[in-house]
Design a protein around this motif. Sequence first.
Motif, mmCIF file in Angstrom:
data_model
loop_
_atom_site.group_PDB
_atom_site.id
_atom_site.type_symbol
_atom_site.label_atom_id
_atom_site.label_comp_id
_atom_site.label_asym_id
_atom_site.label_seq_id
_atom_site.Cartn_x
_atom_site.Cartn_y
_atom_site.Cartn_z
ATOM 1 N N GLU A 119 2.129 1.703 -3.526
ATOM 2 C CA GLU A 119 1.056 2.219 -4.373
ATOM 3 C C GLU A 119 0.894 3.733 -4.192
ATOM 4 O OE1 GLU A 119 -3.736 1.721 -4.630
ATOM 5 O OE2 GLU A 119 -2.572 -0.098 -4.229
ATOM 6 N N ARG A 156 1.613 6.588 -7.095
ATOM 7 C CA ARG A 156 0.686 7.639 -7.549
ATOM 8 C C ARG A 156 1.382 8.995 -7.599
ATOM 9 N NH1 ARG A 156 -2.957 4.703 -4.318
ATOM 10 N NH2 ARG A 156 -2.642 6.121 -2.564
ATOM 11 N N ARG A 175 0.835 -1.213 0.000
ATOM 12 C CA ARG A 175 0.000 0.000 0.000
ATOM 13 C C ARG A 175 0.865 1.256 0.000
ATOM 14 N NH1 ARG A 175 -4.179 0.021 4.400
ATOM 15 N NH2 ARG A 175 -2.781 -1.239 5.660
#
Length: 165
Positions: free
Chosen positions: A132, A136, A129
């Motif tokens: 991720e 972004r 996570r």
Amino acid sequence: MAALSLRARTRELWDEHNPGLDTSPMEVVALVKRITALLELAVEPIYDGAELTAAEVSLLVPLRHVEEDVTAIRLAERLNMSRAGVSKTLAKLERRGLIARVPDPADRRAALITMTDTGKAAIDDLFPRELEAHGRLLAGLGPDRAAVVSALTLLADTMEAALDA
């Protein structure tokens, strides 16, 4: 944008009041601090109420798939962290059952660190996570990504060489 003008104005003021002072390092240092703050902001929601802190994840990621015995000293050296900080964090992780430490047969003063299944599950949940969230932030780099990595590598290598000198 306001932050950029604030940094520029701060440098101007230092130049006015201390004309002989080289303020050029502020350009690089301010950007590094800004990038660090943005990375921390991006992962803040991930760690809100999580079992691990961002600092603990930074310590556990290199342990997750390690193939050789690792001591706290070696881990601190690899991560460029203080031995005391690593030792303190490892003690917390051990109390919570996320790592185990066993005496090093080659050096009784040291301990070998391994992750427990609980620790592996926690890192396997949080680290993807975090990646991720960072992904972004960096997605807009596109084909410039390699140039950014090259420039940051140069910066890190230059700083390490200066500290080693």
